[in-house]
Design an enzyme around this catalytic site. Structure first.
Site, PDB file in Angstrom:
ATOM      1  N   GLY A 247       0.775  -1.225   0.000  1.00  0.00           N
ATOM      2  CA  GLY A 247       0.000   0.000   0.000  1.00  0.00           C
ATOM      3  C   GLY A 247       0.813   1.285   0.000  1.00  0.00           C
ATOM      4  CD  GLU A 289       1.159  -8.873   1.480  1.00  0.00           C
ATOM      5  OE1 GLU A 289       1.564 -10.025   1.279  1.00  0.00           O
ATOM      6  OE2 GLU A 289       0.000  -8.607   1.841  1.00  0.00           O
ATOM      7  NE  ARG A 292      -1.084   1.903  -5.540  1.00  0.00           N
ATOM      8  CZ  ARG A 292      -2.244   1.757  -6.174  1.00  0.00           C
ATOM      9  NH1 ARG A 292      -2.413   2.295  -7.353  1.00  0.00           N
ATOM     10  NH2 ARG A 292      -3.239   1.083  -5.614  1.00  0.00           N
ATOM     11  NE  ARG A 329      -5.028   2.539 -10.223  1.00  0.00           N
ATOM     12  CZ  ARG A 329      -4.690   3.750  -9.850  1.00  0.00           C
ATOM     13  NH1 ARG A 329      -4.227   4.625 -10.721  1.00  0.00           N
ATOM     14  NH2 ARG A 329      -4.803   4.122  -8.584  1.00  0.00           N
ATOM     15  CB  CYS A 360     -19.548   2.746 -26.706  1.00  0.00           C
ATOM     16  SG  CYS A 360     -19.229   2.881 -28.450  1.00  0.00           S
ATOM     17  CE1 TYR A 389      -3.184  -3.843  -7.969  1.00  0.00           C
ATOM     18  CE2 TYR A 389      -1.988  -1.818  -7.515  1.00  0.00           C
ATOM     19  CZ  TYR A 389      -2.328  -3.102  -7.161  1.00  0.00           C
ATOM     20  OH  TYR A 389      -1.834  -3.640  -6.009  1.00  0.00           O
TER      21      TYR A 389
HETATM   22  C1  LIG Z   1      -3.327  -5.153  -3.054  1.00  0.00           C
HETATM   23  C2  LIG Z   1      -2.592  -5.743  -1.951  1.00  0.00           C
HETATM   24  C3  LIG Z   1      -1.223  -5.501  -1.808  1.00  0.00           C
HETATM   25  C4  LIG Z   1      -0.471  -4.555  -2.680  1.00  0.00           C
HETATM   26  O1  LIG Z   1      -0.967  -3.250  -2.628  1.00  0.00           O
HETATM   27  P1  LIG Z   1      -0.135  -2.077  -3.309  1.00  0.00           P
HETATM   28  O2  LIG Z   1      -0.967  -0.880  -3.089  1.00  0.00           O
HETATM   29  O3  LIG Z   1      -0.007  -2.431  -4.751  1.00  0.00           O
HETATM   30  O4  LIG Z   1       1.179  -2.021  -2.642  1.00  0.00           O
HETATM   31  C5  LIG Z   1      -0.561  -6.167  -0.818  1.00  0.00           C
HETATM   32  N1  LIG Z   1      -1.204  -7.020   0.002  1.00  0.00           N
HETATM   33  C6  LIG Z   1      -2.521  -7.277  -0.103  1.00  0.00           C
HETATM   34  C7  LIG Z   1      -3.161  -8.221   0.796  1.00  0.00           C
HETATM   35  C8  LIG Z   1      -3.255  -6.635  -1.079  1.00  0.00           C
HETATM   36  O5  LIG Z   1      -4.565  -6.868  -1.163  1.00  0.00           O
END
Ligand SMILES: *Cc1c(COP(=O)(O)O)cnc(C)c1O
Length: 436
Positions: A247, A289, A292, A329, A360, A389
């Site tokens: 995130g 993890e 993005r 997005r 469209c 994404y």
């Molecule tokens: C989507 C997600 C991520 C990655 O989120 P980013 O914003 O791309 O870093 C990591 N862990 C879980 C469980 C997610 O759902």
């Protein structure tokens, strides 16, 4: 448009990425085209890995859902990161490139029995258990296969990060995970004693995406460590791994201020260590993890400008040969991007236009009010930070084939995803005998 990664403007006045003139890319591969900057991708992996390694026992895994292709899985493997998959399809992609299975984490709020079996049989390192139904199912499959499985439990910690409604996930009213504040999460840990094939390794949470406030993460770490202590006290189980999700926000648009990985580490790791000392529990290995933050800034999309519509005194629309099919997005989240004309990269802005896609759908707008040099049909529009994404969420609405993707680096461009053909679009169509 802010130049990111290896982007520069070359002597011909064109946008260059990875040492390759984007106009040459357009000539060779056509548009729309997804361009992935190899060095940027690798550097993002390395910076994260180094920042976390310097702070103690930790692991960085790439959330492959952001962009999952065989080539990206290989880059991640070469950089030594782990991999997070959320479906049989992503797992299949990882297995197809011999990704080390012990470094694969399998997520998802509704893994099917087939997906769970696939993960167990292939000895995936960790399964992130999301709910009671899955716990029962996984244990049964493990018993049938004669396997033990390391698991971590996905926790919904009841924390709201400041981000879009659809990309925040840690709040109580969420489809993901065992809820912490109402005691469900503790109940889940206790119930593990009924499931002998599941080896409790630790906890997972993910509070949302495109987050810039470090306090959100630090607060999450505090809340999760208090739960680690509670688990130890009430069940005796030791939490050896604390996965705090991804995130991390990236730069899309003016005002976005990404936090360097070191700052994240400094904000979070001391919380984990202090709380461990305070509660007298071992310091768990911290896992993050991001998806993005690794791939987002490394991607750029190239389009050819076609038609335009000038509504005097209101707005000038220009239309490109892609849109919500290759980048849903903006339509989905109202996401903002920056753009430039790749063939007029050193010309000053002259007009304000809004960029429409070709679907469209009135909502198929890629950018609003972007300042560009005078735009003409045939110009090449580059939209930056489209690595995450975009392909991952792409679709064939209006039966528009998906673009190709190239990996660029050191002056070389290689196809990593073929452009879909019209025949690809009808490949799975079946005409029953009675219609023939
Ligand atoms: C989507 C997600 C991520 C990655 O989120 P980013 O914003 O791309 O870093 C990591 N862990 C879980 C469980 C997610 O759902």
């Amino acid at each position: 448009m802010k130049l990111q990664g290896t982007m520069r403007i070359n002597e011909a006045g064109h946008l260059e990425i990875g040492g390759v003139d984007t106009l040459d890319l357009v000539k060779e591969f056509g548009t729309p085209l997804w361009v992935l900057d190899e060095r940027a991708f690798r550097e993002n992996c390395r910076k994260l890995k180094e920042a976390f390694a310097s702070a103690g026992d930790s692991q960085v895994i790439y959330a492959s859902k952001a962009l999952c292709t065989m080539a990206t899985c290989i880059l991640v493997k070469e950089e030594g990161l782990g991999l997070d998959v959320v479906s049989g399809g992503e797992l299949h992609t990882a297995l197809a490139v011999d990704f080390p299975v012990e470094k694969i984490y399998f997520h998802g709020n509704n893994k099917t029995p087939e997906e769970i079996e696939m993960a167990v049989k292939n000895r995936v390192g960790i399964i992130v258990v999301d709910n009671f139904y899955e716990m029962e199912l996984l244990n049964r499959i493990c018993q049938r296969e004669g396997r033990e499985q390391r698991i971590i439990l996905r926790i919904s910690p009841g924390i709201e990060a400041h981000t879009h409604e659809y990309i925040k996930t840690g709040q109580i009213d969420s489809k993901f995970g065992f809820t912490l504040p109402n005691g469900q999460a503790l109940e889940a840990v206790k119930r593990l004693s009924d499931y002998p094939s599941l080896i409790y390794t630790g906890l997972h949470c993910h509070i949302g995406s495109q987050i810039f406030e470090m306090e959100s993460f630090a607060h999450t770490a505090d809340v999760m460590m208090a739960f680690v202590a509670q688990i130890r006290e009430e069940t005796g189980l030791v939490t050896t791994e604390l996965n705090l999700g991804g995130g991390f926000g990236i730069y899309y648009y003016e005002g976005d201020e990404p936090v360097p990985p070191e700052a994240w580490v400094q904000a979070v790791m001391p919380c984990v260590k202090e709380k461990a000392a305070e509660f007298g529990v071992p310091v768990p290995r911290v896992v993050v993890e991001p998806g993005r933050a690794i791939v987002g800034p490394a991607g750029t999309t190239l389009y050819t400008v076609g038609s335009y519509k000038d509504i005097p005194g209101i707005r000038k629309y220009i239309a490109v040969d892609g849109g919500m099919g290759d980048n849903p997005r903006p339509a989905l989240y109202g996401s903002k991007y920056e753009a430039m004309l790749a063939n007029k990269a050193n010309q000053p802005p002259e007009e304000t236009v809004s960029v429409a896609g070709k679907c469209c759908e009135s909502g198929d707008m890629l950018l609003w009010d972007v300042k560009l040099p005078r735009v003409e049909p045939g110009d090449i529009l580059a939209v930056s930070a489209t690595g995450a994404y975009n392909y991952a969420m792409s679709m064939n609405y209006n039966r528009i084939p998906r673009p190709a993707m190239v990996l660029v680096g050191n002056g070389q461009a290689d196809l990593i995803l073929k452009r879909e053909t019209y025949d690809d679009l009808i490949r799975n169509d079946v005409v029953p005998a009675r219609l023939r």
